[in-house]
Each structure stands twice: as C-alpha cells, then as structure tokens.
Design a protein around this motif. Structure first.
Motif, PDB file in Angstrom:
ATOM      1  N   TYR A 167       0.913  -1.114  -0.030  1.00 55.78           N
ATOM      2  CA  TYR A 167       0.145   0.010   0.093  1.00 55.78           C
ATOM      3  C   TYR A 167       0.932   1.316   0.080  1.00 55.78           C
ATOM      4  CZ  TYR A 167      -3.647   3.284   1.398  1.00 55.78           C
ATOM      5  OH  TYR A 167      -4.154   4.525   1.472  1.00 55.78           O
ATOM      6  N   ARG A 168       1.767   1.395   0.855  1.00 55.66           N
ATOM      7  CA  ARG A 168       2.655   2.568   0.972  1.00 55.66           C
ATOM      8  C   ARG A 168       3.647   2.697  -0.264  1.00 55.66           C
ATOM      9  NH1 ARG A 168       4.549   2.062   7.437  1.00 55.66           N
ATOM     10  NH2 ARG A 168       2.542   1.930   8.155  1.00 55.66           N
ATOM     11  N   LEU A 169       4.109   1.404  -0.726  1.00 55.80           N
ATOM     12  CA  LEU A 169       5.243   1.727  -1.799  1.00 55.80           C
ATOM     13  C   LEU A 169       4.466   1.964  -3.192  1.00 55.80           C
ATOM     14  CD1 LEU A 169       7.060  -1.602  -1.258  1.00 55.80           C
ATOM     15  CD2 LEU A 169       7.809   0.739  -0.821  1.00 55.80           C
ATOM     16  N   HIS A 170       3.470   1.426  -3.383  1.00 48.78           N
ATOM     17  CA  HIS A 170       2.470   1.747  -4.340  1.00 48.78           C
ATOM     18  C   HIS A 170       2.020   3.178  -4.573  1.00 48.78           C
ATOM     19  CE1 HIS A 170       1.082   0.063  -8.309  1.00 48.78           C
ATOM     20  NE2 HIS A 170      -0.165   0.416  -8.303  1.00 48.78           N
ATOM     21  N   PHE A 171       1.408   3.761  -3.179  1.00 53.18           N
ATOM     22  CA  PHE A 171       1.079   5.011  -3.080  1.00 53.18           C
ATOM     23  C   PHE A 171       1.924   6.084  -3.404  1.00 53.18           C
ATOM     24  CE2 PHE A 171       0.894   8.813  -0.161  1.00 53.18           C
ATOM     25  CZ  PHE A 171      -0.783   9.369  -0.567  1.00 53.18           C
ATOM     26  N   TYR A 172       3.380   5.852  -2.866  1.00 52.48           N
ATOM     27  CA  TYR A 172       4.471   6.991  -2.950  1.00 52.48           C
ATOM     28  C   TYR A 172       4.775   6.956  -4.417  1.00 52.48           C
ATOM     29  CZ  TYR A 172       4.104   8.138   2.177  1.00 52.48           C
ATOM     30  OH  TYR A 172       3.649   8.266   3.310  1.00 52.48           O
ATOM     31  N   GLY A 173       5.048   5.422  -4.912  1.00 54.40           N
ATOM     32  CA  GLY A 173       5.729   5.401  -6.258  1.00 54.40           C
ATOM     33  C   GLY A 173       4.782   5.981  -6.932  1.00 54.40           C
ATOM     34  N   ALA A 174       3.214   6.067  -6.935  1.00 56.67           N
ATOM     35  CA  ALA A 174       2.333   6.727  -7.941  1.00 56.67           C
ATOM     36  C   ALA A 174       2.671   8.238  -7.971  1.00 56.67           C
ATOM     37  CB  ALA A 174       1.061   6.348  -7.424  1.00 56.67           C
ATOM     38  N   TRP A 175       3.018   8.760  -6.770  1.00 59.33           N
ATOM     39  CA  TRP A 175       3.220  10.350  -6.884  1.00 59.33           C
ATOM     40  C   TRP A 175       4.525  10.681  -7.409  1.00 59.33           C
ATOM     41  CZ3 TRP A 175      -0.350  13.686  -6.780  1.00 59.33           C
ATOM     42  CH2 TRP A 175      -1.770  13.282  -6.052  1.00 59.33           C
ATOM     43  N   VAL A 176       5.529   9.975  -7.297  1.00 63.58           N
ATOM     44  CA  VAL A 176       6.717  10.041  -8.047  1.00 63.58           C
ATOM     45  C   VAL A 176       6.597   9.864  -9.386  1.00 63.58           C
ATOM     46  CG1 VAL A 176       9.022   9.296  -8.329  1.00 63.58           C
ATOM     47  CG2 VAL A 176       8.197   9.185  -6.141  1.00 63.58           C
ATOM     48  N   PHE A 177       5.827   8.847 -10.081  1.00 60.51           N
ATOM     49  CA  PHE A 177       5.420   8.610 -11.363  1.00 60.51           C
ATOM     50  C   PHE A 177       4.646   9.837 -11.796  1.00 60.51           C
ATOM     51  CE2 PHE A 177       1.908   7.626 -13.958  1.00 60.51           C
ATOM     52  CZ  PHE A 177       2.615   7.466 -15.050  1.00 60.51           C
ATOM     53  N   PHE A 178       3.772  10.382 -11.096  1.00 59.47           N
ATOM     54  CA  PHE A 178       2.890  11.383 -11.450  1.00 59.47           C
ATOM     55  C   PHE A 178       3.477  12.728 -11.691  1.00 59.47           C
ATOM     56  CE2 PHE A 178      -0.683  14.540 -10.972  1.00 59.47           C
ATOM     57  CZ  PHE A 178      -1.410  14.241 -12.043  1.00 59.47           C
ATOM     58  N   ALA A 179       4.439  13.148 -10.794  1.00 57.12           N
ATOM     59  CA  ALA A 179       5.345  14.320 -10.880  1.00 57.12           C
ATOM     60  C   ALA A 179       5.911  14.418 -12.303  1.00 57.12           C
ATOM     61  CB  ALA A 179       6.336  14.659  -9.944  1.00 57.12           C
ATOM     62  N   GLY A 180       6.788  13.224 -12.775  1.00 64.67           N
ATOM     63  CA  GLY A 180       7.417  12.971 -13.989  1.00 64.67           C
ATOM     64  C   GLY A 180       6.258  12.743 -15.083  1.00 64.67           C
ATOM     65  N   PHE A 181       5.203  12.231 -14.822  1.00 66.62           N
ATOM     66  CA  PHE A 181       4.045  12.204 -16.106  1.00 66.62           C
ATOM     67  C   PHE A 181       3.563  13.604 -16.450  1.00 66.62           C
ATOM     68  CE2 PHE A 181      -0.419  11.522 -17.086  1.00 66.62           C
ATOM     69  CZ  PHE A 181      -0.028  10.734 -18.198  1.00 66.62           C
ATOM     70  N   VAL A 182       3.406  14.428 -15.436  1.00 67.17           N
ATOM     71  CA  VAL A 182       2.768  15.715 -15.776  1.00 67.17           C
ATOM     72  C   VAL A 182       3.939  16.568 -16.133  1.00 67.17           C
ATOM     73  CG1 VAL A 182       1.908  17.775 -14.812  1.00 67.17           C
ATOM     74  CG2 VAL A 182       1.145  15.709 -13.962  1.00 67.17           C
ATOM     75  N   ALA A 183       5.119  16.483 -15.877  1.00 61.84           N
ATOM     76  CA  ALA A 183       6.242  17.322 -16.346  1.00 61.84           C
ATOM     77  C   ALA A 183       6.445  16.972 -17.888  1.00 61.84           C
ATOM     78  CB  ALA A 183       7.561  17.341 -15.747  1.00 61.84           C
ATOM     79  N   HIS A 184       6.673  15.742 -18.145  1.00 59.42           N
ATOM     80  CA  HIS A 184       6.896  15.157 -19.340  1.00 59.42           C
ATOM     81  C   HIS A 184       5.557  15.413 -20.616  1.00 59.42           C
ATOM     82  CE1 HIS A 184       9.192  12.592 -22.104  1.00 59.42           C
ATOM     83  NE2 HIS A 184       8.035  12.079 -22.422  1.00 59.42           N
ATOM     84  N   ALA A 185       4.424  15.180 -19.768  1.00 52.89           N
ATOM     85  CA  ALA A 185       3.284  15.461 -20.723  1.00 52.89           C
ATOM     86  C   ALA A 185       3.225  16.955 -21.384  1.00 52.89           C
ATOM     87  CB  ALA A 185       2.085  15.054 -20.163  1.00 52.89           C
ATOM     88  N   ALA A 186       3.323  17.896 -20.291  1.00 50.90           N
ATOM     89  CA  ALA A 186       3.531  19.217 -20.507  1.00 50.90           C
ATOM     90  C   ALA A 186       4.408  19.583 -21.447  1.00 50.90           C
ATOM     91  CB  ALA A 186       3.697  19.943 -19.322  1.00 50.90           C
TER      92      ALA A 186
END
Length: 438
Positions: A167-186
């Motif tokens: 639960y914790r690993l997937h939660f924090y991993g999701a936010w690390v991924f999302f930060a890169g995802f938003v920056a890359h998508a922009a």
C-alpha cells in the motif's frame, strides 16, 4: 527490433557505439511512431491515476488514528473523502478498470520505452537547463512507471514479496511517477500532436518503400529515425498492429476475472481465473482461505465465539444464535477485490450494521465503526467503515449467503458486507465491532 550495425568499410574500424546514431538501425523508430504510443499512454495512464486515487479513497477511510495506512501523508491525503455506497457496483467498476487497463497497457509501455532508447545514449547528456529538467522528468517518469507496473502486477498475482507494505510503496511510487508524468506530458504533448498531424503514420524512404526510413515533415528533424536504417521487415503500421495485438491478448486473458462464468474461465493470466470455487450456495470466489490466514474451525465454534459490540452504551456480547434471533435483512451485493477480480451479486442475509450501532449507543455525529477479525495479527486483521457505510440499510453483519450458512472460507460465523466497498473492508470472521471510535 534493431539490426546489427553494418560492418565498417574501413580496415580495423570498430563498430559504432550506442552513443552514435548509426548504432540504432531499426526503420520502425520515428517521432510519429513514438507520438502515437505516447498519446495512448497519456489517456491510459491518466485513467490509471484517477482510478488509483479512487481506490485509495475507497480503501482508506479518513480515520487517521485507526485505519490510515499512509503515515505522514500530509497534503497528499486530499483524496480521502466519504466513499459512496451508491451505486453498489461502483468499486467493482473503478478497480476493474484500474487493473484491466493497466495490464492491457503493458505492451504499449514497453514499445514506447523501446522507441526512445536512442535518446538515453545521446551525448552530451545535458545541453541546457530545459534539457536537464526534461531528463529529470524522464527519470521520474520511466522509473516510476516501471515501479508501479511491476509492483501492481506482483500484487494482483498475489506475490507479496515487497520489502514493506504494498500500500505505502504503491502510493508513494504513484506520486513520484505522476510528477514525472505531468512534466513530461506538458513538454511533449504539443510536439506529439504536431508530429501526428505532420504526415502519414507510415514512413517512406527516398525510394518510397513503406517502413524503409523516417518520413520527415518540412523543417522538422526526426531525431529518433535512423540515419542509416536497415532493410524493413515490418512497416510502422505493422509494428502498431503487433503492439495492439499484444494489448488485446493481455486484455482478453485478464478481463474475465471481473465477470461471471463462463467469461471468468478466459482469465488465463489471473490468479483466480481457473480456480474452481466449488458449487452450492458458497460456491463463489474467495481471495484467501481460512487455513491460509490461520483461522481454525475451533475458533468459530458456537460455544467459544462471541461478537463484542462496543460503543458509548458499553459492551454487548452476542452469540450467533442471538444474532440470528434479531431482525434479519437481505442485500444483493457483489464482492470486489483490490486485485481487480469480483463476484456477481450474492444474496447476503444478516443483521443491519445500523441496528447493531443503535444497540451500542452510536451517536448521530459518530465517525464510523472499527471492525476486528479472528484472523491472527497481520495484514487485513482489522478495518474501518465510515458513518455513511454504517447507516446504509444494505450494510450487514452477514450470517448467511444464498440461503445457507456462511462457509468457514467465506467468513463463518459472521462477516461484513457493504455496498461499493473494497473486498478487504468486507471483513471475514468478525469478532468485535467498535462504534464511534474517534
């Protein structure tokens, strides 16, 4: 795939290195090929992130001192809200989409990573501040995506090999991924749309052969296309067909887990796809047996088991016979698990949670109920439900299912069943209910 570099005509010359453009010779690579894959991932990963947040909201009631599985989450806890009980199939839909779409995107993700491999070896690695920011976003994006997909697949396959809480690993991993995802998508979405609009999806060499080289729009440099492509073995459209077929295969061999027979039998890659749940009233899917979690039949015997109902009015101890003597109600509800599988509606019968809450003196402004199980200490031994879940008339402490007593594997002598709640919150082998816990 990439072809071996052409032998050099110069005597004693070494073959090109991965940092040299001539090393990467696949004629399939090109900005439009990568752009199409990127836009598919843009839509798919956005859906995964949204449904993932919904899963956390459903699974993790905002009861910080009792059931919050993510310490120090801070402002990242904005996703917690009163998960609704209507419609009753809501979690079955959102989590089924999350898992099924995630698995179907695996071939697309791998193809996208393959398509941009040459950029990982580009020298110099950083040419400007903007380029440095882009490279950092790629580290977060690629690392986060691989981490989320690998841990997610392991979890749905019931391979709990994580060094800590999934639960914790997937939660924090999701936010690390999302930060890169938003920056890359922009940074990349406008360029991807421009690349797709610039011409046909297939590339053409000077001789016009499909897939032989990279077609370049006027004044647009295709930095992913090989300057010396090998002879084509497949066109770019053929490559898209391969990726699409792989995604379709993954979809068809996993989606059945969210349906009833005979579609469930098609879930070849799902851990519960080919399991036989048996026949009769209790013949439907379970996640773990009583034996697997250490619950013994002797622990549930009528002369030993009692349900403790606790609240402002004090503690009340009830035998199963006393619970059966109370007003009984029926709810037609499925079970939907965080691993993505679900059952059809089952006919549950038992005592309403709100009736037990009234017995415990449950106040009007109470936050919910804390549920404890006979399961030995460990994961999923306890859980919490919100006030709206307690007060819903379909929420039961179920004693029977489909006209028969619960089997031990389905939670005998009593289990929770709540509309739209994740299966993990439909606690089995219930031994204590504490109302108004905060």
């Amino acid at each position: 795939m990439d072809h071996p570099p052409r032998p050099s005509k110069r005597s004693g010359a070494l073959p090109p290195l991965p940092t040299e453009p001539g090393f990467w010779r696949s004629p399939v690579r090109g900005v439009r090929f990568t752009a199409v894959l990127g836009l598919v991932l843009l839509a798919g990963l956005t859906l995964l992130f949204v449904t993932g947040l919904l899963s956390y909201a459903a699974y993790n009631p905002d009861l910080a001192s009792v059931n919050d599985k993510t310490p120090d989450r801070g402002w990242l806890g904005f996703y917690l809200f009163d998960w609704p009980t209507h419609p009753y199939w809501l979690y079955r839909l959102t989590q089924g989409l999350h898992v099924t779409v995630g698995i179907a995107l695996i071939p697309v993700l791998l193809a996208k990573l393959w398509s941009v491999i040459p950029r990982l070896f580009t020298l110099p690695p950083v040419t400007s501040l903007a380029h440095a920011l882009e490279r950092i976003s790629l580290v977060l994006l690629v690392g986060g995506a691989l981490f989320e997909f690998v841990t997610g697949v392991l979890n749905i396959q019931l391979d709990y090999i994580f060094p800590g809480s999934f639960y914790r690993l997937h939660f924090y991993g999701a936010w690390v991924f999302f930060a890169g995802f938003v920056a890359h998508a922009a940074l990349k979405t406008p360029k991807a749309l421009q690349a797709i609009r610039s011409g046909e999806l297939r590339s053409r060499s000077k001789g016009g052969g499909v897939g032989a080289g990279a077609h370049r729009a006027p004044k647009t440099e295709d930095d992913l296309a090989s300057p010396a492509p090998a002879a084509p073995t497949v066109s770019r459209r053929g490559a898209f067909a391969v990726v699409g077929t792989g995604s379709l295969f993954m979809l068809l061999t996993t989606a059945g887990r969210s349906f009833d027979e005979p579609l469930r039998r098609t879930a070849l890659l799902a851990p519960h796809g080919w399991e036989d749940p048996g026949s009769g009233p209790n013949g439907f899917q379970i996640n773990k047996t009583a034996a697997a979690v250490g619950v013994r039949a002797a622990d549930t015997a009528g002369d030993r088991w009692r349900l403790v109902v606790s609240g402002p009015a004090g503690d009340v101890r009830l035998s199963r016979a006393q619970l059966l003597a109370m007003d009984q109600h029926t709810s037609e509800l499925p079970i939907a698990c965080v691993e993505g599988w679900s059952t059809s509606n089952q006919s549950w019968r038992g005592v309403r949670l709100r009736d037990l809450a009234a017995l415990a003196g449950y106040p009007a402004d109470a936050p919910g109920v804390f549920v404890e199980s006979l399961q030995p200490r460990g994961s999923f031994r306890s859980g919490a439900l919100r006030d709206n879940q307690v007060r819903d008339g379909r929420s039961l402490l179920a004693l029977r299912v489909n006209g028969a007593d619960l089997s031990l594997d389905h939670g005998f002598p009593a289990r929770i069943i709540v509309p739209a709640a994740p299966g993990v919150l439909n606690t089995k082998w219930v031994t204590r209910l504490t109302f108004g816990v905060l």
